[in-house]
Design a protein around this motif. Structure first.
Motif, PDB file in Angstrom:
ATOM      1  N   ASP A 138       0.804  -1.223   0.000  1.00 53.52           N
ATOM      2  CA  ASP A 138       0.000   0.000   0.000  1.00 53.52           C
ATOM      3  C   ASP A 138       0.834   1.270   0.000  1.00 53.52           C
ATOM      4  O   ASP A 138       0.285   2.371  -0.064  1.00 53.52           O
ATOM      5  CB  ASP A 138      -0.926   0.008   1.220  1.00 53.52           C
ATOM      6  N   SER A 139       2.145   1.140   0.086  1.00 55.23           N
ATOM      7  CA  SER A 139       3.010   2.317   0.145  1.00 55.23           C
ATOM      8  C   SER A 139       3.068   3.002  -1.222  1.00 55.23           C
ATOM      9  O   SER A 139       3.018   2.343  -2.270  1.00 55.23           O
ATOM     10  CB  SER A 139       4.421   1.915   0.574  1.00 55.23           C
ATOM     11  N   PRO A 140       3.171   4.335  -1.234  1.00 58.85           N
ATOM     12  CA  PRO A 140       3.263   5.043  -2.513  1.00 58.85           C
ATOM     13  C   PRO A 140       4.543   4.693  -3.253  1.00 58.85           C
ATOM     14  O   PRO A 140       5.581   4.445  -2.639  1.00 58.85           O
ATOM     15  CB  PRO A 140       3.250   6.525  -2.092  1.00 58.85           C
ATOM     16  N   CYS A 141       4.442   4.670  -4.570  1.00 56.93           N
ATOM     17  CA  CYS A 141       5.597   4.373  -5.411  1.00 56.93           C
ATOM     18  C   CYS A 141       6.003   5.639  -6.161  1.00 56.93           C
ATOM     19  O   CYS A 141       5.314   6.071  -7.091  1.00 56.93           O
ATOM     20  CB  CYS A 141       5.263   3.266  -6.413  1.00 56.93           C
ATOM     21  N   VAL A 142       7.098   6.227  -5.736  1.00 57.77           N
ATOM     22  CA  VAL A 142       7.675   7.389  -6.413  1.00 57.77           C
ATOM     23  C   VAL A 142       9.165   7.088  -6.581  1.00 57.77           C
ATOM     24  O   VAL A 142      10.005   7.558  -5.818  1.00 57.77           O
ATOM     25  CB  VAL A 142       7.464   8.688  -5.609  1.00 57.77           C
ATOM     26  N   PRO A 143       9.499   6.255  -7.557  1.00 55.76           N
ATOM     27  CA  PRO A 143      10.884   5.800  -7.693  1.00 55.76           C
ATOM     28  C   PRO A 143      11.845   6.957  -7.930  1.00 55.76           C
ATOM     29  O   PRO A 143      11.486   7.953  -8.585  1.00 55.76           O
ATOM     30  CB  PRO A 143      10.836   4.848  -8.886  1.00 55.76           C
ATOM     31  N   ILE A 144      13.055   6.821  -7.398  1.00 54.52           N
ATOM     32  CA  ILE A 144      14.069   7.863  -7.556  1.00 54.52           C
ATOM     33  C   ILE A 144      15.249   7.365  -8.386  1.00 54.52           C
ATOM     34  O   ILE A 144      16.267   8.027  -8.461  1.00 54.52           O
ATOM     35  CB  ILE A 144      14.547   8.374  -6.177  1.00 54.52           C
ATOM     36  N   SER A 145      15.091   6.204  -9.004  1.00 56.18           N
ATOM     37  CA  SER A 145      16.120   5.682  -9.907  1.00 56.18           C
ATOM     38  C   SER A 145      15.474   5.378 -11.255  1.00 56.18           C
ATOM     39  O   SER A 145      14.262   5.139 -11.346  1.00 56.18           O
ATOM     40  CB  SER A 145      16.749   4.404  -9.347  1.00 56.18           C
ATOM     41  N   GLU A 146      16.284   5.398 -12.304  1.00 54.09           N
ATOM     42  CA  GLU A 146      15.756   5.089 -13.628  1.00 54.09           C
ATOM     43  C   GLU A 146      15.200   3.669 -13.670  1.00 54.09           C
ATOM     44  O   GLU A 146      14.139   3.416 -14.253  1.00 54.09           O
ATOM     45  CB  GLU A 146      16.838   5.252 -14.686  1.00 54.09           C
ATOM     46  N   GLY A 147      15.914   2.737 -13.020  1.00 51.36           N
ATOM     47  CA  GLY A 147      15.441   1.360 -13.008  1.00 51.36           C
ATOM     48  C   GLY A 147      14.083   1.235 -12.358  1.00 51.36           C
ATOM     49  O   GLY A 147      13.211   0.493 -12.823  1.00 51.36           O
ATOM     50  N   GLY A 148      13.868   1.970 -11.254  1.00 47.31           N
ATOM     51  CA  GLY A 148      12.573   1.947 -10.582  1.00 47.31           C
ATOM     52  C   GLY A 148      11.477   2.519 -11.455  1.00 47.31           C
ATOM     53  O   GLY A 148      10.350   2.003 -11.487  1.00 47.31           O
ATOM     54  N   GLU A 149      11.779   3.597 -12.175  1.00 46.27           N
ATOM     55  CA  GLU A 149      10.784   4.200 -13.071  1.00 46.27           C
ATOM     56  C   GLU A 149      10.398   3.229 -14.186  1.00 46.27           C
ATOM     57  O   GLU A 149       9.225   3.116 -14.559  1.00 46.27           O
ATOM     58  CB  GLU A 149      11.349   5.481 -13.668  1.00 46.27           C
ATOM     59  N   ILE A 150      11.383   2.517 -14.706  1.00 43.40           N
ATOM     60  CA  ILE A 150      11.114   1.557 -15.780  1.00 43.40           C
ATOM     61  C   ILE A 150      10.258   0.403 -15.259  1.00 43.40           C
ATOM     62  O   ILE A 150       9.300  -0.024 -15.923  1.00 43.40           O
ATOM     63  CB  ILE A 150      12.442   1.042 -16.365  1.00 43.40           C
TER      64      ILE A 150
END
Length: 294
Positions: A138-150
């Protein structure tokens, strides 16, 4: 001595199901062996004719193709379940976004009419929390790495494709470890080469056998959630983990220097998958498990 990879008990009364694996690597190949031992029918996609021949000898039905070549995917078979566990091959010419997002879109377009269930291997890199926070489904997803965004963009494709005739489950894996997975780190520690990153940052891990076990349980479940976080039960400091490896292999204590990836200081809570699937970890504590690997 290294522990043998996950093996499930053969069950002659189990009705065989057909499984397609896209991404038959460190995790996928172990899942394939486990499914074969249960008497199921396993197909897998590969770009290599040589690997196709190797798989055929052990009972996997190979399909030679590439996720970035839609025409090559037309020969993918019908199946009951698809495990999608594609990793990024740094030696390949394509960039990571193309493989993870465009390749997934190509596969979804081909398999959606053929296969009713998808298990998709994602990553906890989709979480951007970096101050020791605890995260769950349930935690928000706001990735701070390119890999996380992908990874998050790929997950969105899965959600858009999911419907009454195509059910999916996203598994966000913590750092996967197991036999033959820590060789580079062992060599680095033995050489006394400094490790980059904050030694007091939290590290989240999952043993490959537990990851396989969770995938097999999901493939057998009639009822499951759309998303699970998969990590062991004991987040630990990076210093503790690498000090444990160093002690086991007779290397000097690890030395850390600033640098490395961000987004590596959170604690993953995987309570939900254990409760909802009535499933338990075989390796809940990575430090205690290390002695089985060396």
């Amino acid at each position: 001595m290294c522990r043998k990879p996950f093996r499930s008990r053969p069950n002659p009364e189990r009705v065989p199901i057909q499984i397609l694996i896209i991404g038959c690597g460190y995790l996928g190949l172990r899942a394939a062996h486990a499914w074969l031992e249960r008497g199921h029918i396993v197909s897998a996609l590969t770009r290599s004719s040589q690997r196709a021949a190797e798989w055929e000898r052990i009972g996997i039905q190979p399909v030679v193709g590439d996720v970035l070549d839609p025409a090559s995917l037309e020969s993918l078979p019908t199946a009951d379940v698809c495990l999608y566990a594609v990793g990024y091959d740094r030696t390949a010419p394509a960039d990571k976004r193309s493989v993870y997002v465009d390749g997934l879109a190509n596969v979804l377009a081909e398999i959606r009419p053929k296969i009713p269930r998808l298990i998709y291997i994602s990553s906890t890199s989709v979480y951007g929390q970096d101050h020791g926070e605890t995260v769950n489904e349930d935690s928000p997803c706001v990735p701070i790495s390119e890999g996380g965004e992908i990874c998050l963009a790929a997950e969105q494709l899965i959600r858009q494709a999911t419907g009454a005739d195509f059910r999916s489950c996203i598994l966000r894996l913590a750092g996967i470890y197991g036999p033959q997975r820590l060789i580079a780190r062992v060599e680095q520690l033995r050489a006394g080469t400094p490790l980059t990153g904050n030694p007091e940052a939290w590290l989240n891990l999952i043993h490959v056998d537990d990851a396989v076990s969770a995938v097999l349980r999901l493939a057998e479940q009639d009822s499951f959630g759309p998303l699970y976080l998969l990590s062991d039960a004991s987040p630990l400091r990076r210093r503790e983990f690498y000090a444990g490896i160093a002690e086991l292999v007779g290397a000097p204590a690890p030395v850390f220097v600033a640098g490395g990836e961000t987004g590596l200081n959170k604690r993953c809570d995987s309570t939900r998958i254990r409760h909802e699937l009535n499933w338990e970890l075989q390796y809940p504590d990575a430090v205690a498990t290390l002695r089985t690997l060396f």
